[in-house]
Design a protein around this motif. Structure first.
Motif, mmCIF file in Angstrom:
data_model
loop_
_atom_site.group_PDB
_atom_site.id
_atom_site.type_symbol
_atom_site.label_atom_id
_atom_site.label_comp_id
_atom_site.label_asym_id
_atom_site.label_seq_id
_atom_site.Cartn_x
_atom_site.Cartn_y
_atom_site.Cartn_z
ATOM 1 N N GLN A 186 0.823 -1.202 0.000
ATOM 2 C CA GLN A 186 0.000 0.000 0.000
ATOM 3 C C GLN A 186 0.862 1.258 0.000
ATOM 4 N N LYS A 187 1.949 1.251 0.754
ATOM 5 C CA LYS A 187 2.859 2.399 0.776
ATOM 6 C C LYS A 187 3.478 2.624 -0.601
ATOM 7 N N LEU A 188 3.842 1.534 -1.270
ATOM 8 C CA LEU A 188 4.406 1.661 -2.611
ATOM 9 C C LEU A 188 3.399 2.299 -3.568
ATOM 10 N N LEU A 189 2.164 1.828 -3.494
ATOM 11 C CA LEU A 189 1.140 2.330 -4.400
ATOM 12 C C LEU A 189 0.756 3.769 -4.102
ATOM 13 N N ASP A 190 0.714 4.118 -2.831
ATOM 14 C CA ASP A 190 0.343 5.490 -2.467
ATOM 15 C C ASP A 190 1.316 6.509 -3.051
ATOM 16 N N SER A 191 2.530 6.068 -3.315
ATOM 17 C CA SER A 191 3.538 6.995 -3.838
ATOM 18 C C SER A 191 3.428 7.198 -5.344
ATOM 19 N N VAL A 192 2.685 6.315 -6.025
ATOM 20 C CA VAL A 192 2.609 6.417 -7.486
ATOM 21 C C VAL A 192 1.186 6.476 -8.015
ATOM 22 N N ALA A 193 0.188 6.253 -7.172
ATOM 23 C CA ALA A 193 -1.204 6.207 -7.635
ATOM 24 C C ALA A 193 -1.660 7.579 -8.102
ATOM 25 N N PRO A 194 -2.497 7.628 -9.160
ATOM 26 C CA PRO A 194 -3.039 8.916 -9.614
ATOM 27 C C PRO A 194 -3.936 9.509 -8.555
ATOM 28 N N VAL A 195 -3.843 10.818 -8.386
ATOM 29 C CA VAL A 195 -4.677 11.497 -7.396
ATOM 30 C C VAL A 195 -5.373 12.673 -8.057
#
Length: 337
Positions: A217-226
């Protein structure tokens, strides 16, 4: 801007190409892709070039099941951080919900909808071709094959879907399709989907690891579109889902997303888009696919594109393509013979 997909979608391409008598390096270069993409799974590459590569591979090898051969050895780890996150969820329902949420990180031209009904679940997948119309048959089969293999890794390798449906027509030899998906495979369906038992969604994952979930989840939070990027992806996905109903308006899309129409308009304008232009682009690409790649009637095509009357579809198609849908289909059939 062209839609992009992770280069990991080409996992096993070189092996299948070699087994099919192809030079993978030459094929990649001819499709406009660097052979180096095979060793850079996180690289984002144009969807239309992937479609071109797979189609050319089928044509030159004669292997109609080329994409399914790629899919049958696919692993969740090939999805990168998204695969890590969904692998360690407690149930299949949790995994699918997260896959829907983060799908844009894997494939910018794919929409996934999980529809729970009485005792069944329909997992619908819809792919756009990219900037230009490219055949999607192999990409669709790759996507559904990867999905089935992912579910097997989550709830058991002996799992079988109740039914798998494809928009396109059947291959000359469906043996590989039955080997991959089981006995019930249908073609020329209204949409591409996997049907399974609703009880499958609650199957517990005995290998779920909460610590790995937190890490992924930490990995994804850094690259997920917002923000605006996420909204744009949501608008595209909602248009695709609502269009066949004939109720695809900015008001309905906004209601589906839980925001007011003004918010959707503003965020699309910030990306140089309008709702009408975005919807027309999606409708145009779907029209080309249905007319060129399927044998469904033009009346049915009109309904799938949300037109209330075939005559409205005919006028729209003529204005977009400069000829009638009937003439387009006839020309495509002549070119194929």
């Amino acid at each position: 801007m062209a839609s992009l997909v992770r280069a990991a979608c080409l996992t096993n391409y070189a092996e299948v190409a070699r087994a099919s008598g192809l030079n993978s390096t030459r094929m990649l270069l001819d499709a406009g892709l660097s052979p180096g993409v095979l060793s850079e799974p996180d690289l984002m590459i144009p969807v239309d070039k992937v479609g071109r590569l797979l189609q050319a591979s089928v044509e030159q090898s004669g292997n109609e099941s080329f994409a399914l051969c790629m899919a049958r050895s696919r692993r969740l780890s090939n999805m990168g951080p998204v695969g890590l996150l969904i692998r360690d969820q407690e149930t299949l329902r949790d995994s699918l919900n997260l896959l829907v949420r983060y799908l844009a990180l894997l494939n910018g031209a794919m929409t996934l909808d999980v529809d729970e009904q009485a005792d069944t679940v329909v997992i619908r997948e819809l792919l756009l071709a990219g900037r230009a119309h490219e055949p999607t048959r192999q990409r669709v089969e790759l996507a559904l094959g990867v999905m089935v293999e992912a579910i097997r890794q989550l709830i058991g390798h002996d799992w079988q879907p109740r039914l798998v449906c494809f928009e396109h027509g059947p291959p000359r030899d469906p043996a590989m399709h039955h080997q991959m998906f089981g006995p019930r495979v249908e073609f020329n369906h209204e949409f591409n989907c996997i049907v399974c038992a609703k009880a499958d969604l609650d199957t517990r994952n005995e290998f779920a690891d909460p610590a790995m979930v937190r890490y992924a989840q930490k990995l994804l939070d850094s690259v997920a579109p917002v923000g605006d990027e996420a909204v744009l992806d949501d608008v595209r996905r909602t248009i695709l889902l609502l269009m066949p109903s004939g109720r695809c308006s900015i008001e309905k899309v906004s209601e589906h997303l839980g925001v007011v129409p003004r918010t959707v308009q503003r965020r699309l304008m910030e990306k140089g888009q309008s709702f009408s232009s975005l919807m027309n682009d999606i409708r145009k690409e779907l029209a080309a696919r249905y007319v060129f790649e399927t044998s469904r009637s033009l009346t049915e095509v009109a309904e799938l594109l949300g037109f209330t009357a075939p005559s409205s579809f005919s006028r729209w198609y003529q204005s977009q393509f400069g000829c009638s849908a009937k003439d387009s289909r006839a020309r495509a059939q002549n070119d194929a013979t």
